[in-house]
Design a protein around this motif. Structure first.
Motif: not given
Length: 323
Positions: A2-3, A5, A82, A84, A86-87
């Motif tokens: 996952s991306v 923060s 990255y 956006a 599918h994050r």
């Protein structure tokens, strides 16, 4: 994965990264052309320059974006791509392949359309549509750039379609206000609006068919003559630099008896582009002599003399018969 923060990349970082990538691609292309010119000659390079440009771009972005690593420009500004939609970081393999192929391959195919299948007669509707595609894509790219300058996302049209955004590994300083490029976006929008108005005026203007016929006849009657022959016959094939070099003795557009010229003098008749004895000699406005096919091929890519860098206009080349 996952991306994390991380803050989104700022406009200045994205613009700077794109500029660095363009610089490195241009530098790599210059080095490749230098090697190929030394190995295969200028004539070969002029014929296959678009293929060289395509392979350089595929090589640069294939070794970076396609392998899920940063480009040199992204590394310089510490930003990452990255998805956006599918994050996920990095984007999927299919998305990365599209990022490499979509900006390069379609543009190459459109540029080579006339070379692959030249249309000597009335163009078909399909070919007319293909010829308008580069202009349409240019307008869409400018529209996307105007939107980017205003809201700061999706610098490239392909990235907007694929949902590829960028994050920064540098934390934002809450006490520093990032620069704004909104004014550039507004100016681009004004220019696009002006182009739209000009386009509508030109295409909505109705002319009687008789007037159109007279204009077409007048255009054909204004054919420029040189020595009582139309200039169009001197233009040769659509791709003159792709034709094989012919011996100077077979040059039909000279008044000289080439075979009777001493070898020492013939050595000074070489074209500086193909490094062979000139054929179909012509002069530029600045007075330099080249083969007709060589300087036409050069002028289609760079509007400057290859020797003195003075501006070059293909419509002002002067065929000569006694040099």
């Amino acid at each position: 994965m996952s991306v994390p923060s991380f803050p989104p990349a700022q406009q200045a970082q994205i613009i700077r990264a794109n500029q660095r990538d363009l610089y490195h691609v241009s530098s790599l292309k210059d080095q490749v052309e230098t090697v190929l010119r030394a190995w295969l000659g200028t004539r070969w390079l002029s014929r296959w320059d678009k293929e060289v440009d395509l392979l350089v771009k595929l090589g640069y972005y294939g070794l970076t974006t396609a392998r899920a690593t940063q480009t040199l420009g992204e590394e310089y500004t510490d930003i990452w791509q990255y998805s956006a939609f599918h994050r996920v970081v990095p984007p999927s393999r299919l998305a990365r392949a599209a990022l490499v192929l979509l900006p390069t391959v379609p543009a190459y195919l459109l540029a080579r359309l006339d070379d692959i299948s030249p249309d000597y007669g009335q163009p078909s509707r399909f070919r007319k549509t293909l010829k308008t595609l580069p202009g349409v894509l240019e307008v869409l790219a400018e529209l996307n750039l105007a939107v980017f300058y205003i809201n700061g996302t999706y610098y490239d049209l392909v990235k907007r379609l694929l949902g590829i955004r960028k994050v920064s590994s540098i934390p934002q300083d809450p006490h520093v206000r990032p620069p704004s490029y909104s004014l550039l976006g507004i100016l681009l929008g004004v220019r696009l609006l002006y182009r739209l108005v000009v386009f509508l005026r030109r295409n909505l203007a109705v002319e009687p068919s008789a007037v159109k016929g007279k204009q077409r006849n007048a255009g054909s009657a204004r054919e420029t003559l040189l020595d009582e022959r139309p200039v169009s016959i001197f233009l040769g094939p659509v791709d003159p630099e792709g034709e094989p070099a012919k011996p100077a003795e077979e040059d039909e557009r000279t008044m000289l008896d080439i075979s009777s010229i001493p070898e020492a003098l013939r050595a000074g008749r070489n074209c500086t582009l193909c490094l062979e004895e000139r054929t179909d000699s012509c002069s530029t406005e600045c007075g330099h002599l080249f083969c007709w096919s060589c300087i036409v091929g050069w002028g289609r890519e760079k509007a400057e003399c290859p020797l003195c860098r003075q501006s070059l206009s293909l419509t002002r080349l002067l065929p000569i018969y006694n040099l």
